[in-house]
Design a protein around this motif. Structure first.
Motif: not given
Lengths: 336, 345
Positions: A166, A169-170, A172-173, A176, A179, B191, B194-195, B197-198, B320, B322-323, B326
């Motif tokens: 997790a 992934q965080g 990574l987000v 970006q 990637f 990508m 992936y967003l 998935l987060t 921005r 952000l998800p 996170v």
């Protein structure tokens, strides 16, 4: 199962031959087929003008070495973990050690300016140690002296893995642009490594293998029940700690080279235990040979399934390993 | 003072016992939730005063305001509350069901099933974020995983441990499958996947809220009814059977509710992890006594965690967005480790 010394020696020789054969196959087979004559020439009498020889030396040789080392390292680490925890499901991937090493390497390589192989390896060790300590702390039975409960340990490993992935992934987000880099570590791959980056890690693998060889007798005693172990005068604490150290080195170095490759540490020890029994003097060398062969074969096969793309080798091992895990898990008791 | 309030119906046939502590905690959490929701509705790149927010909620016809507050922020806030509550309750049910504080929808593979289905849809370019196909695929994936778990463990006869281990195995297999799909697809759609998935509530619409609400309307009451059985189940199978608890009937029902709640939440909000793991632990620290009070507290806590995480992701790093996943992980993971460490002693 092979019972006589003669049979076991034959089996071990066969495993060694399989390792050599799969190493050669990994050098020769692929999108660009290389003949055996070219293969020999590229080692005996290297000619930089020949495409085939160039591919073998710069591309496939490092790749085959990485696959053999990582496969052997993970398989031995898995066998050690299964013996020490007496848990059939233990392996560096499932207990979160690979994920810990991966997170630290990702932070170092993608977000800090660290690219030198030795610094990545040091980071991987730190991550593997952190993960192993966390899983041990979380997976111990609360009652004193009850040891490590199989289910609790696996759940702790899964939770710790989820935690590290997790966070990765965080990151990574948030960032970006990296990637591709991060996916490399997450998916696991033995490609795109140069011989230079293998050099510093190689002695660590060898050191860990030698240390493992020195511990085989103690590991055999550890397989007995606790009262018996104490009666034989074995200091379990030291052996457990030393084994933990070896596992961290092997798993950390493997992740630093190839990212997260799961299930090798689960599949190979089970296969080998079926063939050679539980005696670590046979189990560990056989794990070494067959672990290397498995990853070499998986990596070679990954080049042919959907050409010209390659399947990440971590996905290949998961496809073989997950059904085995499910089989082991749905048995009545997940202990060894 | 009596630590519990006891309500009785006139003829003493029905009674309800509410510990004062639980009541107090739930009231405080509800207050916090309302406060956060109000803040989330009024703050943003176009700040709105609380008075204007109230007038929009009351049905004002200022088109600009009602677009920002009513069409963009309100569905997002509602979705955070509903999804967070659903995930928390699903985690509580699973932890009680397998009697292990480490179980949760993400650990035993339900989230992975939903994620694998959603990533397949996204990377094959069958749908983009916001299509109705995506939640449908995700919830199908969640139920498919639950069915496979049941099939592999032999249904209701399975021990809780086996249930979890098989779930763990499926989760790692599906994880490999997700990686496979991400690596093979182009960078842009990878990508995007992936967003998802987060776990992000970005661009939440009323349609998402409407899709999620019925699941909660059905399965939250079911979970509330099951909560009493969890108290008995906590004593161990032999004791529970001895007390006459219908285990073989309630186990599948609890599993079904957990899967439905987690699957529907994940299907609209993405692969959020840790809420199902952390919210029940927090609730256990806050309230004593049975599972019923704990379940209500967990629902409020889950909603509060997701709402706050979404707010931080939306406002803290403007422009921005952000998800939320996170921040849920950033807070949930350390709390979880601390909690596990404390449970040891």
């Amino acid at each position: 199962m092979l019972t006589s010394i003669y049979g076991k020696t034959t089996g071990l020789t066969a495993s060694l031959l399989l390792l050599l054969a799969s190493f050669v196959a990994s050098l020769a087979l692929g999108h660009y087929d290389v003949s055996l004559a070219t293969l020999r020439a590229s080692f005996m009498d290297f000619d930089p003008a020949s495409t085939g020889q160039l591919i073998v030396v710069t591309e496939r040789l490092p790749r085959a070495i990485v696959a053999a080392l990582v496969g052997a390292g993970l398989a031995v680490a898995g066998a050690l973990m299964q013996s020490v925890t007496r848990n059939a499901l233990a392996s560096p991937g499932i207990l979160g050690i690979n994920a810990g090493a991966m997170l630290f390497v990702v932070v170092g390589s993608a977000f800090l300016p660290l690219q030198a192989p030795w610094s990545l390896t040091a980071l991987a060790f730190t991550g593997a140690t952190v993960a192993a300590s966390l899983v041990y702390l979380l997976g111990r039975e609360p009652a004193k002296g009850a040891g490590i409960a199989p289910l609790r340990l696996v759940l702790a490993g899964v939770a710790v893995t989820a935690l590290f992935i997790a966070v990765a992934q965080g990151l990574l987000v948030i960032n970006q642009e990296r990637f591709g880099d991060v996916m490399f570590w997450l998916a696991g791959s033995v490609s795109s490594r140069s011989l230079d980056s293998i050099g510093p890690v190689l002695p660590l693998f060898l050191l860990a293998f030698v240390a493992t060889a020195l511990l085989t007798r103690q590991l055999n005693i550890l397989g007995l029940d606790d009262a018996m172990v104490r009666a034989l005068g074995q200091s379990t604490g030291f052996v457990r700690l030393a084994t933990g150290g070896i596992v961290v080195v092997l798993a950390g170095a493997s992740v630093a080279l190839a990212g997260m490759i799961g299930f090798v540490g689960l599949i190979v020890p089970h296969l080998v235990r079926g063939l050679f029994g539980r005696d670590h003097r046979w189990l560990l060398p056989a794990c070494l040979c067959l672990g290397g062969s498995l990853l070499l074969i998986a990596d070679t096969a990954a080049r042919f399934i959907i050409p010209p793309r390659e399947i990440p080798v971590g996905v290949m091992t998961a496809l073989i390993g997950a059904p085995l895990f499910l089989y082991l898990a749905s048995r009545r008791s997940p202990s060894l | 003072m009596n630590p519990s309030l006891i309500l009785r119906s006139g003829d003493d046939r029905l009674s309800l016992k509410i510990p004062r502590r639980t009541l107090g905690v739930v009231c405080i959490l509800a207050g916090l939730l309302i406060g956060c929701a109000a803040a989330s509705l009024s703050l943003g790149s176009h700040p709105t005063s609380l008075g204007d927010v109230a007038s929009v909620l009351a049905g004002s016809d200022d088109s600009g305001l009602s677009l920002i507050v009513g069409e963009i922020r309100l569905p997002r806030v509602l979705l955070a509350i509903l999804a967070g509550a659903a995930l928390g309750v699903a985690g509580l049910l699973l932890q009680g069901l397998v009697r292990n504080p480490l179980a949760s929808p993400d650990v035993i593979g339900i989230t992975s099933g939903a994620s694998a289905a959603a990533v397949a849809v996204l990377t094959l370019d069958l749908a983009v974020r916001g299509d109705a196909l995506l939640p449908l695929a995700a919830i199908t994936g969640a139920f498919a995983v639950a069915l496979v778990i049941l099939a592999l463990t032999g249904g209701h006869r399975a021990s809780p441990g086996q249930l979890v281990l098989v779930g763990v195995g499926l989760a790692s297999a599906l994880g490999a499958l997700i990686t496979f799909m991400l690596v093979l697809s182009g960078d842009a759609s990878a990508m995007n996947a992936y967003l998802w998935l987060t776990g992000s509530l970005y661009a939440a619409q009323w349609g998402d809220v409407i899709r999620l609400a019925p699941w909660l309307a059905i399965f939250l009451p079911v979970a509330l009814v099951c909560a009493r059985q969890l108290d008995v189940l906590a004593l161990g199978d032999p004791m529970a059977t001895g007390l006459g608890a219908p285990l073989s009937g309630y186990r599948p029902l609890m599993l079904l509710s957990a899967v439905a709640l987690a699957g529907s939440a994940v299907s609209v909000a993405g692969g959020l992890s840790f809420i199902g793991l952390v919210a029940p632990h927090m609730a256990r620290n806050l309230v004593r006594g049975g599972h019923t009070g704990r379940l209500v507290t967990t629902a409020f806590l889950g909603a509060l965690i997701l709402l706050c995480a979404d707010m931080v992701g939306r406002l803290g790093f403007a422009p921005r967005d952000l998800p939320a996943g996170v921040f849920v992980a950033a807070v949930g993971a350390p709390y979880f480790v601390y909690q596990m460490y404390r449970l040891k002693r």
